[in-house]
Write a protein that holds these residues in place. Structure first.
Motif, mmCIF file in Angstrom:
data_model
loop_
_atom_site.group_PDB
_atom_site.id
_atom_site.type_symbol
_atom_site.label_atom_id
_atom_site.label_comp_id
_atom_site.label_asym_id
_atom_site.label_seq_id
_atom_site.Cartn_x
_atom_site.Cartn_y
_atom_site.Cartn_z
ATOM 1 N N VAL A 99 -1.849 22.192 13.597
ATOM 2 C CA VAL A 99 -2.928 22.092 14.581
ATOM 3 C C VAL A 99 -2.732 23.041 15.756
ATOM 4 N N ILE A 100 -1.487 23.476 15.997
ATOM 5 C CA ILE A 100 -1.208 24.364 17.123
ATOM 6 C C ILE A 100 0.059 25.159 16.830
ATOM 7 N N ASP A 101 0.069 26.402 17.269
ATOM 8 C CA ASP A 101 1.256 27.264 17.211
ATOM 9 C C ASP A 101 1.716 27.469 18.642
ATOM 10 N N LEU A 102 2.949 27.111 18.925
ATOM 11 C CA LEU A 102 3.483 27.195 20.279
ATOM 12 C C LEU A 102 4.400 28.396 20.446
ATOM 13 N N SER A 103 4.535 28.859 21.660
ATOM 14 C CA SER A 103 5.506 29.909 21.958
ATOM 15 C C SER A 103 6.911 29.337 21.779
ATOM 16 N N LYS A 104 7.872 30.219 21.662
ATOM 17 C CA LYS A 104 9.268 29.801 21.526
ATOM 18 C C LYS A 104 9.691 28.914 22.695
ATOM 19 N N ALA A 105 9.272 29.277 23.911
ATOM 20 C CA ALA A 105 9.629 28.504 25.104
ATOM 21 C C ALA A 105 9.056 27.093 25.044
ATOM 22 N N ALA A 106 7.823 26.959 24.575
ATOM 23 C CA ALA A 106 7.199 25.636 24.491
ATOM 24 C C ALA A 106 7.887 24.783 23.431
ATOM 25 N N ALA A 107 8.202 25.378 22.280
ATOM 26 C CA ALA A 107 8.904 24.636 21.225
ATOM 27 C C ALA A 107 10.276 24.186 21.709
ATOM 28 N N ASN A 108 10.943 25.033 22.440
ATOM 29 C CA ASN A 108 12.250 24.685 22.998
ATOM 30 C C ASN A 108 12.123 23.530 23.997
ATOM 31 N N ALA A 109 11.101 23.577 24.835
ATOM 32 C CA ALA A 109 10.879 22.513 25.820
ATOM 33 C C ALA A 109 10.580 21.174 25.140
ATOM 34 N N LEU A 110 9.940 21.218 23.976
ATOM 35 C CA LEU A 110 9.609 20.000 23.237
ATOM 36 C C LEU A 110 10.750 19.527 22.346
ATOM 37 N N GLY A 111 11.778 20.350 22.204
ATOM 38 C CA GLY A 111 12.953 19.944 21.443
ATOM 39 C C GLY A 111 12.855 20.110 19.944
ATOM 40 N N PHE A 112 12.012 21.049 19.483
ATOM 41 C CA PHE A 112 11.953 21.243 18.037
ATOM 42 C C PHE A 112 12.095 22.697 17.586
#
Length: 141
Positions: A99-112
């Motif tokens: 449903v969404i593609d996140l930047s590396k920074a956002a994925a890191n912030a979410l812990g995945f």
């Protein structure tokens, strides 16, 4: 020896990561969408996004199929209990079931970041004190 940026230093002094600092300043509203999120970064860093800006994998941005460019949406990861506010600046994801593609920074912030993908909930963002004015919504409100 590399010197941290002023922005990184300011957040570090406050004891907050950039993602948590932003998320604490907004209120989330209703759930907009649930599904799988993935992230993209190194192969696309510096390339032009669908809205014409350069992709920066260290910024809190995302690709979504329909939300307007510039929309800010809160992404919540139920597995980790973390959330982050991202700005839509690209189109996608193109992988089936995402449903969404996140930047590396956002994925890191979410812990995945290490997992590569995870279940998320996209939530609208409400301005503080004005529940009637919606910043991100799929219902056209």
């Amino acid at each position: 020896w590399s010197r941290p940026s002023k922005r990184a230093s300011r957040w570090a002094r406050a004891g907050l990561s950039p993602a948590s600092r932003v998320a604490k300043l907004v209120r989330s509203g209703r759930d907009l969408q649930k599904g799988m999120a993935s992230w993209y970064g190194p192969g696309f860093h510096g390339r032009t996004t669908a809205n014409g800006e350069k992709f920066d994998m260290y910024e809190l941005t995302a690709a979504h199929k329909t939300l307007p460019f510039g929309t800010r949406v809160m992404v919540f990861n139920p597995r980790t209990g973390k959330d982050v506010v991202v700005r839509i600046n690209d189109r996608g994801p193109y992988a089936k079931g995402r449903v969404i593609d996140l930047s590396k920074a956002a994925a890191n912030a979410l812990g995945f970041k290490a997992r590569g993908h995870d279940a998320v909930v996209l939530r609208e963002i409400l301005p503080d004190g004005r529940a009637g004015n919606v910043i991100a919504s799929t219902s056209g409100e």
